[in-house]
Enzyme design. Structure first.
Site, PDB file in Angstrom:
ATOM      1  N   TYR A 300       0.822  -1.212   0.000  1.00 60.70           N
ATOM      2  CA  TYR A 300       0.000   0.000   0.000  1.00 60.70           C
ATOM      3  C   TYR A 300       0.855   1.261   0.000  1.00 60.70           C
ATOM      4  O   TYR A 300       1.799   1.377   0.781  1.00 60.70           O
ATOM      5  CB  TYR A 300      -0.920   0.028   1.231  1.00 60.70           C
ATOM      6  CG  TYR A 300      -1.673   1.342   1.373  1.00 60.70           C
ATOM      7  CD1 TYR A 300      -2.832   1.571   0.630  1.00 60.70           C
ATOM      8  CD2 TYR A 300      -1.209   2.357   2.204  1.00 60.70           C
ATOM      9  CE1 TYR A 300      -3.507   2.782   0.723  1.00 60.70           C
ATOM     10  CE2 TYR A 300      -1.880   3.568   2.303  1.00 60.70           C
ATOM     11  CZ  TYR A 300      -3.027   3.776   1.567  1.00 60.70           C
ATOM     12  OH  TYR A 300      -3.693   4.974   1.651  1.00 60.70           O
ATOM     13  N   TYR A 301       0.470   2.187  -0.881  1.00 63.03           N
ATOM     14  CA  TYR A 301       1.149   3.487  -0.925  1.00 63.03           C
ATOM     15  C   TYR A 301       0.174   4.654  -0.810  1.00 63.03           C
ATOM     16  O   TYR A 301       0.409   5.600  -0.078  1.00 63.03           O
ATOM     17  CB  TYR A 301       1.959   3.620  -2.225  1.00 63.03           C
ATOM     18  CG  TYR A 301       3.135   2.667  -2.253  1.00 63.03           C
ATOM     19  CD1 TYR A 301       4.348   3.029  -1.707  1.00 63.03           C
ATOM     20  CD2 TYR A 301       3.017   1.387  -2.798  1.00 63.03           C
ATOM     21  CE1 TYR A 301       5.425   2.151  -1.687  1.00 63.03           C
ATOM     22  CE2 TYR A 301       4.087   0.502  -2.788  1.00 63.03           C
ATOM     23  CZ  TYR A 301       5.290   0.895  -2.229  1.00 63.03           C
ATOM     24  OH  TYR A 301       6.345   0.026  -2.205  1.00 63.03           O
ATOM     25  N   THR A 376       3.465  -6.078   2.932  1.00 62.18           N
ATOM     26  CA  THR A 376       4.716  -6.475   2.290  1.00 62.18           C
ATOM     27  C   THR A 376       5.420  -5.302   1.607  1.00 62.18           C
ATOM     28  O   THR A 376       6.561  -5.454   1.175  1.00 62.18           O
ATOM     29  CB  THR A 376       4.508  -7.647   1.313  1.00 62.18           C
ATOM     30  OG1 THR A 376       3.270  -7.481   0.618  1.00 62.18           O
ATOM     31  CG2 THR A 376       4.460  -8.959   2.065  1.00 62.18           C
ATOM     32  N   GLU A 377       4.729  -4.162   1.477  1.00 61.22           N
ATOM     33  CA  GLU A 377       5.385  -2.934   1.021  1.00 61.22           C
ATOM     34  C   GLU A 377       4.596  -1.741   1.520  1.00 61.22           C
ATOM     35  O   GLU A 377       3.360  -1.722   1.447  1.00 61.22           O
ATOM     36  CB  GLU A 377       5.434  -2.819  -0.516  1.00 61.22           C
ATOM     37  CG  GLU A 377       6.489  -3.658  -1.168  1.00 61.22           C
ATOM     38  CD  GLU A 377       6.515  -3.482  -2.682  1.00 61.22           C
ATOM     39  OE1 GLU A 377       6.140  -2.404  -3.194  1.00 61.22           O
ATOM     40  OE2 GLU A 377       6.915  -4.444  -3.354  1.00 61.22           O
ATOM     41  N   ASN A 378       5.330  -0.734   1.986  1.00 62.27           N
ATOM     42  CA  ASN A 378       4.753   0.567   2.309  1.00 62.27           C
ATOM     43  C   ASN A 378       5.933   1.511   2.513  1.00 62.27           C
ATOM     44  O   ASN A 378       6.917   1.133   3.133  1.00 62.27           O
ATOM     45  CB  ASN A 378       3.895   0.471   3.588  1.00 62.27           C
ATOM     46  CG  ASN A 378       3.357   1.820   4.054  1.00 62.27           C
ATOM     47  OD1 ASN A 378       3.670   2.290   5.143  1.00 62.27           O
ATOM     48  ND2 ASN A 378       2.548   2.431   3.236  1.00 62.27           N
TER      49      ASN A 378
END
Ligand code: PNW
Length: 475
Positions: A300-301, A376-378
């Site tokens: 999530y960005y 898993t991504e931010n």
């Protein structure tokens, strides 16, 4: 009470990780038998990346991995998510593995384990062997079977020492930025091909999960990482709500439908209006894709804000933050408008909204009851520059991380089973079409000397990892 005055603490077993991907950091693109991936070809095609940048050298992680692992350990990280380069392991995308390629990842993993850092492997973070693209790429069904073979090879080689496995990273980007808008490799602009690619990525996930399970000890976990979008609408007007549902189908349902529920959303054919040929979806595919999972990764960005094209309004410039292209990454949804959400933005132009991460986690808590979740991504890109004394201060990134980790904590309080968080990214690296212009790292990389300097956010995050509690956002 302002967030900074209340303590934000995490469960003791919570993983504090950082993430990278092979093409973005490794370099050494012609070493030890590696051949070209679609990103080598794409980045060497004039006009495709900012400044003509490529991953030829990247941050030279292939030669500096020991230093990078030592740095992670020094900071106090407890987990590291990285991807395996398919053309390093299987240069043509078929046939036997290259032992030297596998050896690199075995050395990396052993070094991580020796430092007490849990490795998490992603098998596919966008670097398809060029030969497979030449044979048709993801719009071609056979690519899914080639992926399963590759998954088996890596699972057999490293399954004894790596417990956390992810099949694909963000298949939305592979399908719709790679084959739809063309801003990612291989740079094709064909909406029907993008939808076929999406299905074959789904199939690759299912076949890959089966291959991994048969190649590895049963204790290992298999997951997928989706860049699931939080789709908001400018109003509650039925036309806007319908536009939001269509984008939700094209961003999320097209992947989580088959993977989590064994079916495409019933509304997907409406979402993709003029695309009517679904003959690539064969009998049995949905059952193959619908594999039991041990966890789900969420990247999530920023949220998306959409409306229907009003009868009077003109469409204006696209503002969906997916890079400049005359072609849409949303097949069949040209009548949906993307708006720039209000508020502060990062260097990518992406609006900062931690409530979106809370919303996303709660949505998947409902969508996949009982399935452990990982962020898993931010993370965020900022225009970081060293001070005269060589230190790099990035208070905006600390504020971003504080806000988003607090949102994760709120979701856990609200009943979500979030087991860990991987900051994107461990260090500055090749940001795809943006080249080296955008810095997402917690660690600063000098692109002349390739020296690594932890930014203040890296120290802040390391403290959080060591104490299980967020330090104040002020650093
Ligand atoms: C993700 N979009 O990419 C990737 O997984 C990373 O490799 C990348 O560096 C990171 O996010 C930051 O961009 C995305 O257009 C690229 O929506 C583009 C989009 C989303 C994610």
């Amino acid at each position: 009470m302002p967030v900074s005055e209340s303590r934000v603490t995490f469960p003791p077993a919570f993983l504090w990780g950082a993430a990278t991907s092979a093409y973005q950091i490794e370099g050494a693109v012609r070493e030890d038998g590696r051949t070209a991936s679609i990103w080598d070809t794409f980045s060497h095609t004039p006009g495709r990346t900012a400044g003509g940048d490529s991953g030829d050298i990247a941050v030279d992680h292939y030669h500096r991995y020991r230093d990078d692992v030592a740095l992670m350990a020094e900071l106090g990280l407890t987990a590291y998510r990285f991807s395996v380069s398919w053309p390093r392991v299987q240069p043509t995308g078929r046939g036997p593995a290259v032992q030297r390629g596998l050896d690199f990842y075995r050395r990396l993993v052993d070094d991580l384990l020796a430092h007490g850092i849990r490795p998490a492997i992603t098998l596919y973070h966008w670097d398809l062997p060029q030969e497979l693209e030449d044979a048709g790429g993801w719009p071609q069904r056979d690519t899914a079977f080639r992926f399963a073979e590759y998954a088996r090879i890596v699972g057999e080689a490293l399954g004894d020492r790596v417990e956390q496995w992810t099949t694909l990273n963000e298949p939305w980007c592979s399908a719709f930025l790679g084959y739809g808008s063309g801003v990612h490799a291989p740079g094709r602009t064909d909406a029907a091909a993008a939808l076929r690619a999406a299905h074959h990525l789904n199939l690759a996930h299912g076949l890959g999960a089966v291959a991994l399970r048969s190649a590895m000890p049963a204790r290992n976990t298999v997951a997928v990482s989706l860049n699931s979008s939080v789709v908001r609408t400018v109003s509650q007007d039925p036309a806007d709500l319908a536009a939001g549902r269509r984008i939700d189908d094209l961003a999320n349902g097209v992947f989580h439908g088959p993977m989590l529920h064994g079916a495409y959303p019933e509304t997907l054919p409406t979402a993709t209006s003029e695309i009517t040929d679904w003959s690539h979806v064969q009998d049995g595919d949905l059952a193959t894709i619908h594999q039991p999972l041990d966890a789900l990764g969420l990247n999530y960005y920023t949220p998306a804000l959409v409306s229907a094209v009003s009868e009077t309004g003109s469409s204006g410039p696209r503002a969906d933050g997916h890079g400049a292209s005359a072609y849409s990454p949303w097949p069949g949804a040209d009548d949906v408008l993307f708006h720039q959400p209000p508020g502060q933005k990062t260097e990518m132009g992406w609006s900062i909204d931690p409530t979106g991460l809370h919303e996303l986690i709660m949505r998947y808590t409902r969508e996949a009851p009982g399935l452990p979740l990982y962020v898993t991504e931010n993370g965020a890109a900022y225009d970081d520059k060293p001070d005269p004394d060589g230190q790099v201060h990035d208070p905006e990134r600390i504020a971003y991380l504080h806000g988003h980790l607090s949102a994760v904590r709120r979701a856990i309080t609200d009943g979500a089973d979030v087991r860990g968080y991987y900051l994107w990214s461990l260090m500055d690296n090749f940001e795809w079409a943006y080249g080296y212009e955008k810095r997402f790292g917690a660690v600063y990389v000098d692109y002349t000397t390739l020296a690594r300097t932890p930014k203040s956010s890296a120290h802040w995050y390391g403290r959080a990892a060591r104490t299980g509690e967020l330090p104040p956002a002020e650093g």
